[in-house]
Design an enzyme around this catalytic site. Structure first.
Site, PDB file in Angstrom:
ATOM      1  N   GLY A 145       2.864   2.318  10.702  1.00  0.00           N
ATOM      2  CA  GLY A 145       3.885   3.357  10.534  1.00  0.00           C
ATOM      3  C   GLY A 145       4.644   3.706  11.793  1.00  0.00           C
ATOM      4  O   GLY A 145       5.355   4.712  11.831  1.00  0.00           O
ATOM      5  N   ASN A 203       0.869  -1.172   0.000  1.00  0.00           N
ATOM      6  CA  ASN A 203       0.000   0.000   0.000  1.00  0.00           C
ATOM      7  C   ASN A 203       0.909   1.225   0.000  1.00  0.00           C
ATOM      8  O   ASN A 203       1.508   1.550   1.015  1.00  0.00           O
ATOM      9  CB  ASN A 203      -0.878  -0.031   1.267  1.00  0.00           C
ATOM     10  N   TRP A 204       1.004   1.857  -1.158  1.00  0.00           N
ATOM     11  CA  TRP A 204       1.919   3.011  -1.272  1.00  0.00           C
ATOM     12  C   TRP A 204       1.338   4.270  -0.639  1.00  0.00           C
ATOM     13  O   TRP A 204       2.029   5.271  -0.541  1.00  0.00           O
ATOM     14  CB  TRP A 204       2.263   3.255  -2.752  1.00  0.00           C
ATOM     15  N   LYS A 205       0.057   4.273  -0.259  1.00  0.00           N
ATOM     16  CA  LYS A 205      -0.577   5.461   0.317  1.00  0.00           C
ATOM     17  C   LYS A 205      -0.347   6.667  -0.621  1.00  0.00           C
ATOM     18  O   LYS A 205      -0.325   6.482  -1.835  1.00  0.00           O
ATOM     19  CB  LYS A 205      -0.067   5.712   1.737  1.00  0.00           C
ATOM     20  N   GLU A 252      -5.184  -4.586  10.796  1.00  0.00           N
ATOM     21  CA  GLU A 252      -4.126  -3.599  10.985  1.00  0.00           C
ATOM     22  C   GLU A 252      -4.393  -2.814  12.273  1.00  0.00           C
ATOM     23  O   GLU A 252      -5.200  -1.870  12.264  1.00  0.00           O
ATOM     24  CB  GLU A 252      -4.097  -2.625   9.801  1.00  0.00           C
ATOM     25  N   SER A 305       3.584  -2.047  10.294  1.00  0.00           N
ATOM     26  CA  SER A 305       5.032  -2.159  10.541  1.00  0.00           C
ATOM     27  C   SER A 305       5.618  -3.517  10.175  1.00  0.00           C
ATOM     28  O   SER A 305       6.533  -4.003  10.839  1.00  0.00           O
ATOM     29  CB  SER A 305       5.354  -1.799  11.992  1.00  0.00           C
ATOM     30  N   HIS A 354      -9.415   1.474   5.017  1.00  0.00           N
ATOM     31  CA  HIS A 354      -8.133   1.638   5.716  1.00  0.00           C
ATOM     32  C   HIS A 354      -8.343   2.587   6.909  1.00  0.00           C
ATOM     33  O   HIS A 354      -9.120   3.536   6.818  1.00  0.00           O
ATOM     34  CB  HIS A 354      -7.077   2.196   4.760  1.00  0.00           C
ATOM     35  N   GLU A 386      -6.664   4.937   8.003  1.00  0.00           N
ATOM     36  CA  GLU A 386      -6.412   6.353   7.706  1.00  0.00           C
ATOM     37  C   GLU A 386      -7.642   6.993   7.073  1.00  0.00           C
ATOM     38  O   GLU A 386      -7.950   8.157   7.326  1.00  0.00           O
ATOM     39  CB  GLU A 386      -5.163   6.483   6.804  1.00  0.00           C
ATOM     40  N   GLY A 429       2.888  -1.132   4.226  1.00  0.00           N
ATOM     41  CA  GLY A 429       2.908   0.272   3.831  1.00  0.00           C
ATOM     42  C   GLY A 429       4.316   0.715   3.482  1.00  0.00           C
ATOM     43  O   GLY A 429       4.826   0.469   2.385  1.00  0.00           O
ATOM     44  N   GLY A 430       4.984   1.329   4.442  1.00  0.00           N
ATOM     45  CA  GLY A 430       6.302   1.930   4.212  1.00  0.00           C
ATOM     46  C   GLY A 430       7.299   1.003   3.540  1.00  0.00           C
ATOM     47  O   GLY A 430       8.039   1.422   2.643  1.00  0.00           O
TER      48      GLY A 430
HETATM   49  P1  PGA Z   1       3.007   0.337   7.531  1.00  0.00           P
HETATM   50  O1  PGA Z   1       1.521   0.580   6.988  1.00  0.00           O
HETATM   51  O2  PGA Z   1       3.496  -0.970   6.959  1.00  0.00           O
HETATM   52  O3  PGA Z   1       3.782   1.522   7.046  1.00  0.00           O
HETATM   53  O4  PGA Z   1       2.920   0.281   9.039  1.00  0.00           O
HETATM   54  C1  PGA Z   1       0.633  -0.487   6.817  1.00  0.00           C
HETATM   55  C2  PGA Z   1      -0.681   0.002   6.256  1.00  0.00           C
HETATM   56  O5  PGA Z   1      -1.162   1.056   6.681  1.00  0.00           O
HETATM   57  O6  PGA Z   1      -1.278  -0.645   5.371  1.00  0.00           O
END
Ligand code: PGA
Length: 244
Positions: free
Chosen positions: A167, A10-12, A161, A206, A91, A93, A227-228
């Protein structure tokens, strides 16, 4: 039952046309015993799908309507036409920043599946909810509100999640992940009957090369939403390899 694993990135709101060069090494890490996918910003879906036609590309959100007066939103058909095969919905967010409710997430997932996309429905508790001993209750309530009745092992994926792990570099204990994934599996069976056993449950929050193998081998962890560590092939490929 061991399900075929899915490792999705997930590149956000990150990435650019130049960043699509990362997809070459990611696509090269594909293996016939697992699925991989990358969900870049919507503006990059078409270019990503054109660059690596064998790498499934996903979106990060969709609208539940097919068309209409919804400025700034994208429909399932638009995403599919751009080349998306999956879509992340709900998600944390978006649940926080855009105040998305379980009912809206369910409507999005239902539209995604009806339109031929795989829906990745995200759930997860906040740190305060976990500290109060409510993690399982919160997540099962989100599932009851957001899992579409039409979901099958082919069309639906759940991503657990924990909000406090996204993150932050922090992850739950192996025992906590195992307990939550078992609770999610039980809830999916109540909601979807036999099909509930076939729906993949990803862990997200993470995930990185150093913890991927441990997390990916917990029972009922059928992959990861990353994500990251999905932005660079040098981080993401070792996570894919840990799932093989
Ligand atoms: P993260 O994000 O791996 O950067 O913690 C995961 C996500 O929000 O899908």
């Amino acid at each position: 039952m061991a399900l075929r694993k899915l490792v999705a990135g997930n590149w956000k709101m990150n990435g650019s046309l130049a960043a699509l060069a990362e997809l070459d090494a990611i696509a090269a890490a594909a293996s016939d015993n697992l699925d991989i996918a990358i969900c870049p910003p919507a503006t990059l879906i078409a270019a990503a799908a054109a660059r690596q036609p064998t790498l499934p590309i996903g979106a990060q959100d969709c609208h539940w309507n097919a068309s209409g007066a919804h400025t700034g939103c994208l429909s399932v058909n638009m995403l599919r036409e751009a080349g998306a095969q999956l879509v992340i919905v709900g998600h944390s967010e978006r649940r926080t920043d855009n105040h998305e409710t379980d009912a809206e997430v369910k409507a999005k997932a239902t539209a995604a599946i009806a339109g031929g996309l795989i829906a990745i429905v995200c759930v997860g508790e906040t740190e305060a909810q976990r500290d109060a001993g409510q993690a399982v209750a919160v997540v099962t309530s989100q599932l009851r509100g957001s899992v579409p009745e039409a979901g099958t092992g082919e069309s639906l994926v759940i991503a657990y999640e924990p909000v406090w792990a996204i993150g932050t570099g922090r992850t739950p204990t192996i025992a906590d992940v195992a307990d939550m994934h078992a609770a999610i599996r039980k809830c999916l069976s109540e909601l979807l009957g036999n099909e509930g056993a076939k729906v993949r449950i990803l862990y997200g929050g993470s995930v990185k090369p150093s913890n991927a193998a441990e997390l990916l081998h917990i029972p009922d962890v059928d992959g990861a939403l990353v994500g990251g560590a999905s932005l660079k092939a040098t981080d993401f490929v070792p996570i894919i390899d840990a799932a093989k």
